[in-house]
Design a protein around this motif. Structure first.
Motif, PDB file in Angstrom:
ATOM      1  N   ASP A   1     -34.062 -35.622 -14.162  1.00  0.00           N
ATOM      2  CA  ASP A   1     -34.320 -36.099 -15.534  1.00  0.00           C
ATOM      3  C   ASP A   1     -35.682 -36.778 -15.661  1.00  0.00           C
ATOM      4  OD1 ASP A   1     -33.958 -38.540 -14.263  1.00  0.00           O
ATOM      5  OD2 ASP A   1     -32.013 -38.949 -15.181  1.00  0.00           O
ATOM      6  N   LEU A   2     -36.532 -36.633 -14.629  1.00  0.00           N
ATOM      7  CA  LEU A   2     -37.829 -37.313 -14.621  1.00  0.00           C
ATOM      8  C   LEU A   2     -38.935 -36.416 -15.175  1.00  0.00           C
ATOM      9  CD1 LEU A   2     -39.663 -39.697 -13.683  1.00  0.00           C
ATOM     10  CD2 LEU A   2     -39.869 -38.503 -11.485  1.00  0.00           C
ATOM     11  N   VAL A   3     -39.751 -36.984 -16.036  1.00  0.00           N
ATOM     12  CA  VAL A   3     -40.971 -36.320 -16.496  1.00  0.00           C
ATOM     13  C   VAL A   3     -42.135 -37.253 -16.175  1.00  0.00           C
ATOM     14  CG1 VAL A   3     -42.267 -35.414 -18.454  1.00  0.00           C
ATOM     15  CG2 VAL A   3     -39.787 -35.078 -18.341  1.00  0.00           C
ATOM     16  N   THR A   4     -43.060 -36.783 -15.365  1.00  0.00           N
ATOM     17  CA  THR A   4     -44.212 -37.597 -14.981  1.00  0.00           C
ATOM     18  C   THR A   4     -45.391 -36.697 -14.661  1.00  0.00           C
ATOM     19  OG1 THR A   4     -45.032 -39.274 -13.435  1.00  0.00           O
ATOM     20  CG2 THR A   4     -43.492 -37.651 -12.557  1.00  0.00           C
ATOM     21  N   ASP A   5     -46.578 -37.259 -14.797  1.00  0.00           N
ATOM     22  CA  ASP A   5     -47.780 -36.547 -14.386  1.00  0.00           C
ATOM     23  C   ASP A   5     -48.442 -37.278 -13.212  1.00  0.00           C
ATOM     24  OD1 ASP A   5     -48.706 -38.757 -15.708  1.00  0.00           O
ATOM     25  OD2 ASP A   5     -49.978 -37.698 -17.131  1.00  0.00           O
ATOM     26  N   VAL A   6     -47.619 -37.982 -12.426  1.00  0.00           N
ATOM     27  CA  VAL A   6     -48.136 -38.712 -11.272  1.00  0.00           C
ATOM     28  C   VAL A   6     -48.883 -37.762 -10.328  1.00  0.00           C
ATOM     29  CG1 VAL A   6     -46.059 -38.412  -9.860  1.00  0.00           C
ATOM     30  CG2 VAL A   6     -47.532 -40.397  -9.490  1.00  0.00           C
ATOM     31  N   PHE A   7     -49.912 -38.278  -9.683  1.00  0.00           N
ATOM     32  CA  PHE A   7     -50.686 -37.496  -8.714  1.00  0.00           C
ATOM     33  C   PHE A   7     -49.953 -37.554  -7.377  1.00  0.00           C
ATOM     34  CE2 PHE A   7     -54.623 -37.050  -5.958  1.00  0.00           C
ATOM     35  CZ  PHE A   7     -54.760 -35.692  -6.213  1.00  0.00           C
ATOM     36  N   ILE A   8     -49.207 -36.494  -7.069  1.00  0.00           N
ATOM     37  CA  ILE A   8     -48.347 -36.499  -5.888  1.00  0.00           C
ATOM     38  C   ILE A   8     -49.142 -36.745  -4.611  1.00  0.00           C
ATOM     39  CG2 ILE A   8     -46.886 -35.036  -4.420  1.00  0.00           C
ATOM     40  CD1 ILE A   8     -45.600 -33.904  -6.852  1.00  0.00           C
ATOM     41  N   HIS A   9     -50.361 -36.228  -4.533  1.00  0.00           N
ATOM     42  CA  HIS A   9     -51.152 -36.393  -3.311  1.00  0.00           C
ATOM     43  C   HIS A   9     -51.435 -37.870  -3.027  1.00  0.00           C
ATOM     44  CE1 HIS A   9     -51.846 -32.148  -2.574  1.00  0.00           C
ATOM     45  NE2 HIS A   9     -52.026 -32.002  -3.865  1.00  0.00           N
ATOM     46  N   HIS A  10     -51.519 -38.686  -4.068  1.00  0.00           N
ATOM     47  CA  HIS A  10     -51.752 -40.114  -3.863  1.00  0.00           C
ATOM     48  C   HIS A  10     -50.544 -40.758  -3.174  1.00  0.00           C
ATOM     49  CE1 HIS A  10     -53.130 -44.183  -4.498  1.00  0.00           C
ATOM     50  NE2 HIS A  10     -52.065 -44.469  -5.227  1.00  0.00           N
TER      51      HIS A  10
ATOM     52  N   VAL B   1     -39.670 -49.209  10.986  1.00  0.00           N
ATOM     53  CA  VAL B   1     -39.041 -48.896   9.707  1.00  0.00           C
ATOM     54  C   VAL B   1     -39.880 -49.538   8.610  1.00  0.00           C
ATOM     55  CG1 VAL B   1     -36.960 -49.063   8.301  1.00  0.00           C
ATOM     56  CG2 VAL B   1     -36.767 -48.836  10.787  1.00  0.00           C
ATOM     57  N   LYS B   2     -40.592 -48.702   7.867  1.00  0.00           N
ATOM     58  CA  LYS B   2     -41.469 -49.204   6.811  1.00  0.00           C
ATOM     59  C   LYS B   2     -41.086 -48.579   5.476  1.00  0.00           C
ATOM     60  CE  LYS B   2     -45.546 -49.776   9.784  1.00  0.00           C
ATOM     61  NZ  LYS B   2     -46.942 -49.341  10.018  1.00  0.00           N
ATOM     62  N   CYS B   3     -41.052 -49.423   4.472  1.00  0.00           N
ATOM     63  CA  CYS B   3     -40.790 -48.946   3.112  1.00  0.00           C
ATOM     64  C   CYS B   3     -42.018 -49.243   2.255  1.00  0.00           C
ATOM     65  CB  CYS B   3     -39.559 -49.631   2.533  1.00  0.00           C
ATOM     66  SG  CYS B   3     -38.036 -49.282   3.453  1.00  0.00           S
ATOM     67  N   SER B   4     -42.543 -48.209   1.645  1.00  0.00           N
ATOM     68  CA  SER B   4     -43.749 -48.349   0.826  1.00  0.00           C
ATOM     69  C   SER B   4     -43.417 -48.159  -0.648  1.00  0.00           C
ATOM     70  CB  SER B   4     -44.809 -47.331   1.254  1.00  0.00           C
ATOM     71  OG  SER B   4     -45.269 -47.602   2.566  1.00  0.00           O
ATOM     72  N   ALA B   5     -44.301 -48.670  -1.492  1.00  0.00           N
ATOM     73  CA  ALA B   5     -44.156 -48.525  -2.934  1.00  0.00           C
ATOM     74  C   ALA B   5     -45.476 -48.065  -3.527  1.00  0.00           C
ATOM     75  CB  ALA B   5     -43.727 -49.844  -3.574  1.00  0.00           C
ATOM     76  N   CYS B   6     -45.395 -47.126  -4.446  1.00  0.00           N
ATOM     77  CA  CYS B   6     -46.559 -46.685  -5.201  1.00  0.00           C
ATOM     78  C   CYS B   6     -46.319 -47.065  -6.660  1.00  0.00           C
ATOM     79  CB  CYS B   6     -46.751 -45.176  -5.059  1.00  0.00           C
ATOM     80  SG  CYS B   6     -48.153 -44.519  -5.984  1.00  0.00           S
ATOM     81  N   VAL B   7     -47.071 -48.043  -7.133  1.00  0.00           N
ATOM     82  CA  VAL B   7     -46.907 -48.513  -8.515  1.00  0.00           C
ATOM     83  C   VAL B   7     -47.793 -47.667  -9.424  1.00  0.00           C
ATOM     84  CG1 VAL B   7     -47.109 -50.454 -10.090  1.00  0.00           C
ATOM     85  CG2 VAL B   7     -46.414 -50.844  -7.719  1.00  0.00           C
ATOM     86  N   MET B   8     -47.173 -47.024 -10.396  1.00  0.00           N
ATOM     87  CA  MET B   8     -47.905 -46.148 -11.301  1.00  0.00           C
ATOM     88  C   MET B   8     -48.481 -46.990 -12.439  1.00  0.00           C
ATOM     89  SD  MET B   8     -46.585 -42.537 -12.840  1.00  0.00           S
ATOM     90  CE  MET B   8     -47.700 -41.441 -13.722  1.00  0.00           C
ATOM     91  N   ASP B   9     -49.787 -47.247 -12.364  1.00  0.00           N
ATOM     92  CA  ASP B   9     -50.447 -48.110 -13.342  1.00  0.00           C
ATOM     93  C   ASP B   9     -50.890 -47.362 -14.592  1.00  0.00           C
ATOM     94  OD1 ASP B   9     -50.323 -50.622 -12.004  1.00  0.00           O
ATOM     95  OD2 ASP B   9     -51.851 -49.903 -10.613  1.00  0.00           O
ATOM     96  N   SER B  10     -51.063 -46.051 -14.485  1.00  0.00           N
ATOM     97  CA  SER B  10     -51.493 -45.266 -15.643  1.00  0.00           C
ATOM     98  C   SER B  10     -50.838 -43.897 -15.571  1.00  0.00           C
ATOM     99  CB  SER B  10     -53.021 -45.124 -15.660  1.00  0.00           C
ATOM    100  OG  SER B  10     -53.463 -44.442 -14.501  1.00  0.00           O
ATOM    101  N   GLY B  11     -50.899 -43.173 -16.666  1.00  0.00           N
ATOM    102  CA  GLY B  11     -50.251 -41.867 -16.712  1.00  0.00           C
ATOM    103  C   GLY B  11     -48.875 -41.959 -17.342  1.00  0.00           C
ATOM    104  N   TYR B  12     -48.144 -40.864 -17.293  1.00  0.00           N
ATOM    105  CA  TYR B  12     -46.848 -40.788 -17.957  1.00  0.00           C
ATOM    106  C   TYR B  12     -45.716 -40.768 -16.943  1.00  0.00           C
ATOM    107  CZ  TYR B  12     -43.241 -39.688 -21.316  1.00  0.00           C
ATOM    108  OH  TYR B  12     -42.126 -39.759 -22.091  1.00  0.00           O
TER     109      TYR B  12
ATOM    110  N   GLY C   1     -48.334 -39.373 -29.068  1.00  0.00           N
ATOM    111  CA  GLY C   1     -47.922 -40.764 -29.105  1.00  0.00           C
ATOM    112  C   GLY C   1     -48.656 -41.634 -28.107  1.00  0.00           C
ATOM    113  N   VAL C   2     -47.902 -42.356 -27.294  1.00  0.00           N
ATOM    114  CA  VAL C   2     -48.501 -43.180 -26.239  1.00  0.00           C
ATOM    115  C   VAL C   2     -48.695 -42.370 -24.972  1.00  0.00           C
ATOM    116  CG1 VAL C   2     -47.465 -45.267 -27.152  1.00  0.00           C
ATOM    117  CG2 VAL C   2     -46.263 -43.986 -25.385  1.00  0.00           C
ATOM    118  N   SER C   3     -48.250 -41.111 -24.994  1.00  0.00           N
ATOM    119  CA  SER C   3     -48.283 -40.286 -23.783  1.00  0.00           C
ATOM    120  C   SER C   3     -49.651 -39.661 -23.559  1.00  0.00           C
ATOM    121  CB  SER C   3     -47.246 -39.168 -23.905  1.00  0.00           C
ATOM    122  OG  SER C   3     -47.449 -38.196 -22.922  1.00  0.00           O
ATOM    123  N   VAL C   4     -50.005 -39.557 -22.286  1.00  0.00           N
ATOM    124  CA  VAL C   4     -51.215 -38.820 -21.924  1.00  0.00           C
ATOM    125  C   VAL C   4     -50.832 -37.529 -21.222  1.00  0.00           C
ATOM    126  CG1 VAL C   4     -52.615 -40.884 -21.743  1.00  0.00           C
ATOM    127  CG2 VAL C   4     -51.411 -40.069 -19.723  1.00  0.00           C
TER     128      VAL C   4
END
Length: 445
Positions: A129-138, A290-301, A322-325
């Motif tokens: 149910d996810l819609v995003t334009d996140v840069f997967i390579h990042h 055991v490492k858990c990382s987070a990628c915070v999406m600051d911009s994009g949809y 709308g507010v979407s890019v």
């Protein structure tokens, strides 16, 4: 694996992007959509449309844009045929799809457990149910260089405008998420309900190791993950873990600095950890396996169609800009709207509308801020505002529809006033009905 009953491949490409081979991709497209009643009664949740495009197409497109040419799509047998038909007959992408149909609905972690024999590398998991334009390579680079056992995509939660009333029966759902000062190490995650019941407990050892730990309640788990393969071995050992978000993520996060998982993680991580160290100037800590990382999406949809409110919001955002890019590969064809406008000079049709083929209407209609599916037919003086009208919907003369979602093959007879409603497929609304704040569906018993 005997746990899944149906597997079908849809091969569209014979070449492989070497950069994408490092990761496998999994889309979990078997959700029931209980919070989307009555929309998902007739249509699988993953095929519900955002601006006239099925949800599943957005995830497939995201992976293909990122260089993936293979994906495992996990669904359930009850909706398998509809998913197969969409992939075979409608989807135009080139990515090779292996469709795995499980016997019945299950938790997201359970679904991974069922397909563990198919996973050979670090793997990406995307909610259906996810819609995003996140840069997967990042995200992949962060996961790789940090040698993470798990990497989680986080999205910022937009604050409610001041004075926004809380809807009756609607809970404010959020997480408490703890990050290090770089905002890339995930140190704590807990649902607000759990924290309120049990309290927020942070160990002294964790605070000593990360004295600048920051706890936020304004970030949300986007349901996009990268895992190491050994996590599947963990799921085999921990059969009670059923949900990725509610159980697996908090469990892995809480076990980062305990001895219980280090042996399991070390068996598969030591070589990659040493390789990652060669790419990094950071100190090499063999005990930190055991490492858990987070990628915070600051911009994009980034948004999930997991509630009626978010589904309606996403339709508005994707359809109108709308507010979407977000810019899809196959944008809504503008010529269809122009054709409808030209064919109906006596009606008013806003440029913020999205229409599919075959829309017919009578005179003096007013359509604003709405999405219209294929082959709909409206009578005279129909007014529709801020609504989603799916395929083959008939609306009689003098109807007013506001802030509503109308599913396939609904028949709304003349003179109806419908506001803040969701009407399920094939339902008939009798003439002169006045309906507000209702969810209506055909009785299937």
């Amino acid at each position: 694996n005997a746990e899944y009953m149906g597997v079908k491949r849809f091969d569209r490409s014979t070449t492989m992007d070497c950069g994408a081979v490092e990761f496998q991709a999994v889309i979990l497209a078997g959700g029931e959509g209980a919070r989307l009643y009555p929309l998902a009664e007739d249509i699988p949740k993953s095929l519900l449309r955002i601006a006239n495009r099925p949800l599943l197409s957005f995830q497939l497109e995201l992976l293909e844009r990122s260089g993936f040419q293979e994906v495992i799509v996990v669904t359930v047998k009850t909706i398998q045929e509809k998913i197969e038909n969409y992939i075979a007959e409608t989807y135009k992408g080139k990515i090779n799809i292996e469709l795995v149909a499980l016997d019945d609905y299950c938790g997201t972690a359970d679904a991974l457990r069922h397909i563990k024999d198919k996973i050979k590398t670090d793997f990406i998991v995307i909610s259906g149910d996810l819609v995003t334009d996140v840069f997967i390579h990042h995200i992949a680079d962060l996961h790789r260089i940090s040698d993470s056992s798990m990497t989680v995509l986080l999205k910022k939660q937009a604050p409610l405008p001041p004075g926004t009333p809380k809807k009756k029966g609607e809970a404010h759902i959020f997480d408490y998420i703890g990050l290090d000062e770089s905002r890339t190490r995930l140190l704590f995650m807990g649902a607000s309900s759990d924290v309120e019941a049990d309290g927020l407990s942070i160990s002294k050892a964790l605070l000593q190791k990360f004295p600048n730990l920051c706890i936020s309640s304004h970030l949300l788990d986007a349901h996009f993950y990268i895992f190491k393969p050994w996590v599947l071995e963990l799921l085999e050992e921990k059969q009670k873990i059923s949900s990725i978000k509610d159980e697996l993520v908090p469990y892995l996060t809480s076990k980062q600095f305990s001895a219980s998982l280090k042996e399991l993680a070390a068996r598969s991580s030591l070589n990659s950890q040493q390789s990652a160290h060669e790419m990094s100037s950071a100190a090499f800590d063999e005990t930190d396996t055991v490492k858990c990382s987070a990628c915070v999406m600051d911009s994009g949809y980034c948004n999930r169609a997991n509630t009626l409110a978010s589904y309606a919001e996403m339709n508005r955002e994707i359809a109108t800009g709308g507010v979407s890019v977000y810019t899809p590969w196959e944008p809504v064809p503008p010529h269809l709207l122009k054709e409808v406008v030209d064919a109906n000079p006596k009606s008013s049709i806003g440029t913020d509308c999205v229409v599919a083929e075959g829309l017919q209407m009578g005179d003096r209609c007013s359509l604003k801020k709405s999405v219209f599916g294929a082959h709909c037919k409206f009578g005279n003086r129909v007014k529709i505002n801020n609504s989603i009208i799916m395929d083959h919907v008939k609306i009689g003369d003098d109807c007013l529809i506001q802030n509503s979602i109308i599913c396939n093959n609904v028949d709304i007879q003349r003179g109806c006033n419908i506001k803040d409603c969701q009407i399920g497929a094939s339902y008939t609304v009798t003439e002169n009905s006045d309906i507000k704040n209702e969810a209506l569906a055909v009785d299937r018993d």
